[in-house]
Design an enzyme around this catalytic site. Sequence first.
Site, PDB file in Angstrom:
ATOM      1  N   GLU A 283     -59.217 -32.172 -42.160  1.00  0.00           N
ATOM      2  CA  GLU A 283     -59.720 -32.368 -40.799  1.00  0.00           C
ATOM      3  C   GLU A 283     -59.003 -31.443 -39.819  1.00  0.00           C
ATOM      4  O   GLU A 283     -59.624 -30.873 -38.912  1.00  0.00           O
ATOM      5  CB  GLU A 283     -59.525 -33.837 -40.400  1.00  0.00           C
ATOM      6  N   GLU A 286     -60.417 -28.021 -40.266  1.00  0.00           N
ATOM      7  CA  GLU A 286     -61.756 -27.962 -39.676  1.00  0.00           C
ATOM      8  C   GLU A 286     -61.643 -27.861 -38.151  1.00  0.00           C
ATOM      9  O   GLU A 286     -62.374 -27.084 -37.511  1.00  0.00           O
ATOM     10  CB  GLU A 286     -62.525 -29.232 -40.075  1.00  0.00           C
ATOM     11  N   CYS A 309     -62.692 -41.127 -40.073  1.00  0.00           N
ATOM     12  CA  CYS A 309     -62.118 -41.906 -41.182  1.00  0.00           C
ATOM     13  C   CYS A 309     -62.447 -43.388 -41.107  1.00  0.00           C
ATOM     14  O   CYS A 309     -62.204 -44.113 -42.061  1.00  0.00           O
ATOM     15  CB  CYS A 309     -60.616 -41.694 -41.278  1.00  0.00           C
ATOM     16  N   SER A 329     -66.103 -34.770 -37.389  1.00  0.00           N
ATOM     17  CA  SER A 329     -65.569 -34.047 -38.548  1.00  0.00           C
ATOM     18  C   SER A 329     -66.379 -34.428 -39.773  1.00  0.00           C
ATOM     19  O   SER A 329     -66.828 -35.566 -39.910  1.00  0.00           O
ATOM     20  CB  SER A 329     -64.106 -34.451 -38.748  1.00  0.00           C
ATOM     21  N   LYS A 368     -64.846 -51.094 -45.102  1.00  0.00           N
ATOM     22  CA  LYS A 368     -64.537 -50.267 -46.277  1.00  0.00           C
ATOM     23  C   LYS A 368     -65.332 -50.737 -47.499  1.00  0.00           C
ATOM     24  O   LYS A 368     -65.590 -49.962 -48.420  1.00  0.00           O
ATOM     25  CB  LYS A 368     -63.032 -50.312 -46.577  1.00  0.00           C
ATOM     26  N   GLU A 371     -68.518 -49.026 -46.929  1.00  0.00           N
ATOM     27  CA  GLU A 371     -68.358 -47.573 -47.092  1.00  0.00           C
ATOM     28  C   GLU A 371     -68.372 -47.187 -48.569  1.00  0.00           C
ATOM     29  O   GLU A 371     -69.041 -46.233 -48.971  1.00  0.00           O
ATOM     30  CB  GLU A 371     -67.034 -47.114 -46.453  1.00  0.00           C
ATOM     31  N   GLU A 376     -73.953 -41.803 -51.120  1.00  0.00           N
ATOM     32  CA  GLU A 376     -73.407 -40.441 -51.228  1.00  0.00           C
ATOM     33  C   GLU A 376     -71.992 -40.425 -51.809  1.00  0.00           C
ATOM     34  O   GLU A 376     -71.466 -39.354 -52.125  1.00  0.00           O
ATOM     35  CB  GLU A 376     -73.438 -39.722 -49.868  1.00  0.00           C
ATOM     36  N   CYS A 512     -56.541 -50.013 -37.250  1.00  0.00           N
ATOM     37  CA  CYS A 512     -56.669 -50.799 -38.490  1.00  0.00           C
ATOM     38  C   CYS A 512     -55.715 -51.983 -38.555  1.00  0.00           C
ATOM     39  O   CYS A 512     -55.961 -52.927 -39.303  1.00  0.00           O
ATOM     40  CB  CYS A 512     -56.420 -49.916 -39.703  1.00  0.00           C
TER      41      CYS A 512
HETATM   42 FE1  HC1 Z   1     -57.531 -47.471 -41.967  1.00  0.00          FE
HETATM   43 FE2  HC1 Z   1     -57.783 -45.081 -42.887  1.00  0.00          FE
HETATM   44  S1  HC1 Z   1     -56.318 -45.699 -41.241  1.00  0.00           S
HETATM   45  S2  HC1 Z   1     -59.468 -46.197 -41.752  1.00  0.00           S
HETATM   46  O1  HC1 Z   1     -57.790 -47.866 -40.268  1.00  0.00           O
HETATM   47  O2  HC1 Z   1     -58.202 -43.428 -42.073  1.00  0.00           O
HETATM   48  O3  HC1 Z   1     -59.094 -49.528 -43.300  1.00  0.00           O
HETATM   49  O4  HC1 Z   1     -55.014 -48.881 -42.550  1.00  0.00           O
HETATM   50  O5  HC1 Z   1     -57.118 -47.050 -44.868  1.00  0.00           O
HETATM   51  O6  HC1 Z   1     -59.648 -44.604 -45.282  1.00  0.00           O
HETATM   52  O7  HC1 Z   1     -55.488 -43.875 -44.438  1.00  0.00           O
HETATM   53  C1  HC1 Z   1     -58.464 -48.861 -42.727  1.00  0.00           C
HETATM   54  C2  HC1 Z   1     -55.954 -48.423 -42.273  1.00  0.00           C
HETATM   55  C3  HC1 Z   1     -57.339 -46.734 -43.781  1.00  0.00           C
HETATM   56  C4  HC1 Z   1     -58.913 -44.720 -44.374  1.00  0.00           C
HETATM   57  C5  HC1 Z   1     -56.371 -44.305 -43.876  1.00  0.00           C
END
Ligand code: HC1
Length: 579
Positions: A283, A286, A309, A329, A368, A371, A376, A512
Amino acid sequence: MLTVHIDGKTTTIPAGGTILDAARKLDIDIPTLCYLNLEDLKVNNKAASCRICVVEVEGRRNLAPACATPATDGMVVKSNTLRVLNARKTVLELLLSDHPKDCLVCAKSGECELQDLAEKFGIRESPYDGGEMSHYRKDVSPSIIRDMDKCIMCRRCETMCNDVQTCGVLSGVNRGFTAVVAPAFEMNLADTVCTNCGQCVAVCPVGALVENDNSWDVVDALADPDKVVIVQTAPAVRAALGEDLGIAPGTSVTGKMAAALRRLGFDHIFDTDFAADLTIMEEGSEFLDRLTRYLNGDQTAKLPILTSCCPGWVKFFEHNFQDMLDVPSTAKSPQQMFGAIAKTYYADMLGIPRDKLVVVSVMPCLAKKYERARPEFSVDGNPDVDIVISTRELARLIKRMNIDFASLPDEDFDAPLGESTGAAPIFGVTGGVIEAALRTAYELATGETLQKVDFEDVRGMDGVKVATVQVGPHELRIGIAHGLGNARKLLNRVREGETFHAIEVMACPGGCIGGGGQPYHHGDIELLKLRTKVLYAEDAGKPLRKSHQNPYIIELYEKFLGKPLSEKSHHLLHTHYFK
Ligand code: HC1
Ligand code: SF4
């Protein structure tokens, strides 16, 4: 200031405060259910619907709800008379008259605020039972289970979804016994603009909204002799896991967590923090690429770059900012980067095919789970990440397996996917991703060593922060938002033409650390602040604090990826967004 007397004690509170504010200042416990007020995060549920907080006010005929009754100067209140206790008992009996009695098998058992109050008031029978109970179908999304038979219409979820997250998915429907909170046309959550952020789950006092629990899937995988099962743990998990396992809030349990995962039987204990460092490489590169092209007058270079993220945030901008899908990103989240590297580079190192490797994530986040299931992120039907469990689910697994967490020794993660720099743990708190990116971008852009790695201006709990950072000759304007309502405000400023070079968004209040899968904070904002301190302390205590210094990341590029933004990196570590 107003002077208020409660149960013979006296205090003063600012004008506009309620009886409940005065009682809390006096440490007088008035029970609440629908009440939810997180001042720092501007969360305030004004439903006053449950009436469990009623009190007697001198000079008034009716009992008054303490949460919604403004205090007046000289007010005299009694919070524990026989009349008050009887009224609260009746409130509970009425709530229970239309509530299932399946506490033994309820996902919220042991953490249910209604169950706690029923116990406290010694409710042993339900005098208003006898009529038909209303029944709703269960709605199961990849992240959340909605069981509206258990809804008590406190409206906390609605406040989080509509006022804080501005997603507008949940609202009260129907009347009387059939009243519940639901999406429009009672659609399935998965078919709505729900971001899976889980903030509705985080505040639901009962079992009406709970996570889709995958902890038994982990047990099944660990028991399968044909599989190699590895685990990654998100940055914020270590800051809160101990709260559900008898350890004082604000204690880092990183070492004990690694030890517990080893005792559970995982073959290798890895860390999402490793992939957070990798995310910064991609990132950050980029960002520098876009910035250089932008400064050279390339009209196709899109700024500000938006961090990508947080999957709740990704789904939010896919729904709400369809004109800007080329702005974020393209870097995958650390969770998904970890999965992609594990199922290629690491599976090759082990000499096994990808479908023999099971990747488990422990996340503070319910989105998550959604996700990992996005199409994909699979290759020929085999997902990069197989199972996601939340911090709460890991705590339950540790208890289920009789592991005495508090007496575990501190152990380390395994190499190579368990190593990280100080830039990684701060991903878990609002402002942390951009701070980590700035540390690396500065050194890559200038070729100079960054002496002061703490970017204080991007830290803190303000919903929207704007900071100016000097990187070599460039003055960069950085925006940070946590909570999707704040993100909407910030993105609208971009739409209106305000200049930003980079923007970080995290869907959950605080980042998070306040994720929908974390131990329930029950409205205690101080708890979130303690978790924040854990992550900044972990960063400060690391010998290396910039992602590009991680020796295992350097090795990964040398042996496998080539360089950031290489063809292989693009193929494995970058993604695209959908309308
Ligand atoms: Fe997160 Fe991440 S910080 S998104 O908040 O970018 O869930 O802790 O795991 O993938 O590293 C959550 C936290 C986490 C991702 C990272
Ligand atoms: Fe709203 Fe988030 Fe709950 Fe979805 S998960 S209903 S977006 S609060």
